[in-house]
Design a protein around this motif. Structure first.
Motif, PDB file in Angstrom:
ATOM      1  N   GLU A   1      44.147  27.187  31.084  1.00 49.99           N
ATOM      2  CA  GLU A   1      42.892  27.064  31.828  1.00 49.99           C
ATOM      3  C   GLU A   1      43.122  27.307  33.313  1.00 49.99           C
ATOM      4  OE1 GLU A   1      41.482  23.217  30.778  1.00 49.99           O
ATOM      5  OE2 GLU A   1      40.775  23.847  28.771  1.00 49.99           O
ATOM      6  N   ARG A   2      44.271  26.873  33.806  1.00 46.10           N
ATOM      7  CA  ARG A   2      44.617  27.123  35.204  1.00 46.10           C
ATOM      8  C   ARG A   2      44.780  28.612  35.464  1.00 46.10           C
ATOM      9  NH1 ARG A   2      44.086  26.255  40.439  1.00 46.10           N
ATOM     10  NH2 ARG A   2      46.026  26.492  41.629  1.00 46.10           N
ATOM     11  N   VAL A   3      45.467  29.302  34.579  1.00 43.49           N
ATOM     12  CA  VAL A   3      45.620  30.749  34.719  1.00 43.49           C
ATOM     13  C   VAL A   3      44.256  31.426  34.705  1.00 43.49           C
ATOM     14  CG1 VAL A   3      46.483  32.844  33.606  1.00 43.49           C
ATOM     15  CG2 VAL A   3      47.953  30.828  33.755  1.00 43.49           C
TER      16      VAL A   3
ATOM     17  N   ALA B   1      47.441  37.367  38.207  1.00 39.28           N
ATOM     18  CA  ALA B   1      47.501  38.698  38.816  1.00 39.28           C
ATOM     19  C   ALA B   1      47.832  39.760  37.777  1.00 39.28           C
ATOM     20  CB  ALA B   1      48.527  38.715  39.946  1.00 39.28           C
ATOM     21  N   VAL B   2      48.736  39.444  36.860  1.00 37.48           N
ATOM     22  CA  VAL B   2      49.088  40.397  35.798  1.00 37.48           C
ATOM     23  C   VAL B   2      47.879  40.633  34.888  1.00 37.48           C
ATOM     24  CG1 VAL B   2      50.506  40.727  33.731  1.00 37.48           C
ATOM     25  CG2 VAL B   2      51.549  39.919  35.847  1.00 37.48           C
ATOM     26  N   ILE B   3      47.171  39.569  34.548  1.00 35.52           N
ATOM     27  CA  ILE B   3      45.977  39.706  33.695  1.00 35.52           C
ATOM     28  C   ILE B   3      44.930  40.575  34.377  1.00 35.52           C
ATOM     29  CG2 ILE B   3      44.001  38.416  32.790  1.00 35.52           C
ATOM     30  CD1 ILE B   3      46.001  36.177  32.088  1.00 35.52           C
ATOM     31  N   ASP B   4      44.724  40.372  35.674  1.00 34.27           N
ATOM     32  CA  ASP B   4      43.762  41.210  36.395  1.00 34.27           C
ATOM     33  C   ASP B   4      44.213  42.663  36.407  1.00 34.27           C
ATOM     34  OD1 ASP B   4      42.039  39.113  36.920  1.00 34.27           O
ATOM     35  OD2 ASP B   4      42.868  38.700  38.912  1.00 34.27           O
TER      36      ASP B   4
ATOM     37  N   THR C   1      39.075  38.515  36.838  1.00 39.93           N
ATOM     38  CA  THR C   1      38.432  38.895  35.581  1.00 39.93           C
ATOM     39  C   THR C   1      38.318  37.653  34.698  1.00 39.93           C
ATOM     40  OG1 THR C   1      40.614  39.483  34.721  1.00 39.93           O
ATOM     41  CG2 THR C   1      39.296  41.248  35.689  1.00 39.93           C
ATOM     42  N   LYS C   2      37.767  37.808  33.534  1.00 37.62           N
ATOM     43  CA  LYS C   2      37.546  36.690  32.626  1.00 37.62           C
ATOM     44  C   LYS C   2      38.305  36.917  31.320  1.00 37.62           C
ATOM     45  CE  LYS C   2      34.699  34.444  35.320  1.00 37.62           C
ATOM     46  NZ  LYS C   2      35.108  33.142  35.894  1.00 37.62           N
TER      47      LYS C   2
ATOM     48  N   GLN D   1      41.885  44.104  27.267  1.00 37.20           N
ATOM     49  CA  GLN D   1      41.719  42.806  27.892  1.00 37.20           C
ATOM     50  C   GLN D   1      42.848  41.888  27.463  1.00 37.20           C
ATOM     51  OE1 GLN D   1      38.703  39.939  26.399  1.00 37.20           O
ATOM     52  NE2 GLN D   1      37.891  41.676  25.256  1.00 37.20           N
ATOM     53  N   SER D   2      42.879  40.709  28.063  1.00 39.06           N
ATOM     54  CA  SER D   2      43.930  39.745  27.767  1.00 39.06           C
ATOM     55  C   SER D   2      43.368  38.570  26.985  1.00 39.06           C
ATOM     56  CB  SER D   2      44.561  39.233  29.065  1.00 39.06           C
ATOM     57  OG  SER D   2      45.195  40.281  29.759  1.00 39.06           O
TER      58      SER D   2
END
Length: 216
Positions: free
Chosen positions: A94-96, A68-71, A102-103, A80-81
């Motif tokens: 990989e789970r995150v 959620a934070v990455i999005d 987003t990618k 981007q992250s």
């Protein structure tokens, strides 16, 4: 650090400055630029280094919260992250990534310690737990968001950077319990830490002034 410094003080070195010089080389900076470039991050583009792994089970914030934070970071145009960590942290990264709308880029397992430091040096913000990369980021003076649960940030957090720590002030923390199976409170310190609290801190930290100039 300050406790260890007491030894130096006793030996008469109290007047020496505390300097954390990791001496990242130009070759390592160039390798870091190439690596994040392979991960689709342009050389002049700011990015968040996200490290969701930790040695202790109890130090880990849930993967869906990191996603959620990455999005949220991706909602900021031009940022981007980059997911990072050691080879044994591929599964959690990989789970995150799988939970993200987003990618995010993922270079987990592709850095040794020195290259990890060189990539962190380029980051506009580092999001991590109480872990080794945290102290690299602090030594490199990068903007930080440190997600903390079972440990005491005044003891093991970023040196003189307590403003970077996000945690809940609850009676059972710190406890220094390492395994979730041993926690009598259902991992409350991390499980109930709100996503918005971390996301808002990341957004506030990720300011234009925190974006490093190209070091390659």
């Amino acid at each position: 650090m300050d406790r260890n410094w007491a030894v130096a003080r006793a030996l008469g070195f109290d007047d020496l400055p505390k300097v954390f010089d990791l001496a990242v080389t130009d070759a390592e900076r160039a390798a870091a630029a190439d690596l994040v470039g392979e991960a689709r991050v342009r050389r002049d583009e700011p990015f968040a280094a996200v490290l969701p792994g930790a040695r202790w089970d109890t130090k880990q914030w849930p993967p869906d919260r990191f996603a959620a934070v990455i999005d949220g970071i991706a909602a900021d145009p031009g940022v981007q992250s980059v997911l990072m960590g050691g080879p044994d942290e591929r599964e959690v990264c990989e789970r995150v990534a799988s939970l993200c709308t987003t990618k995010p880029a993922n270079i987990t397992g592709r850095t040794d310690l020195r290259l990890l430091a060189a990539v962190i040096e380029r980051a506009a913000v580092v999001v991590c737990h109480d872990s080794g990369p945290l102290h690299l980021a602090a030594a490199l003076e990068r903007p930080l968001v440190c997600i903390t649960g079972p440990t005491n940030p005044t003891r093991t957090g970023p040196y003189r950077r307590l403003d970077a720590v996000v945690r809940l002030d609850i009676p059972c923390s710190p406890c220094y319990i390492r395994r979730l199976s041993k926690c009598p409170h259902e991992h409350k310190c991390m499980r109930t830490l709100p996503t918005d609290l971390v996301a808002d801190r990341v957004a506030a930290t990720l300011q234009p002034s925190s974006v490093p100039a190209d070091r390659a």
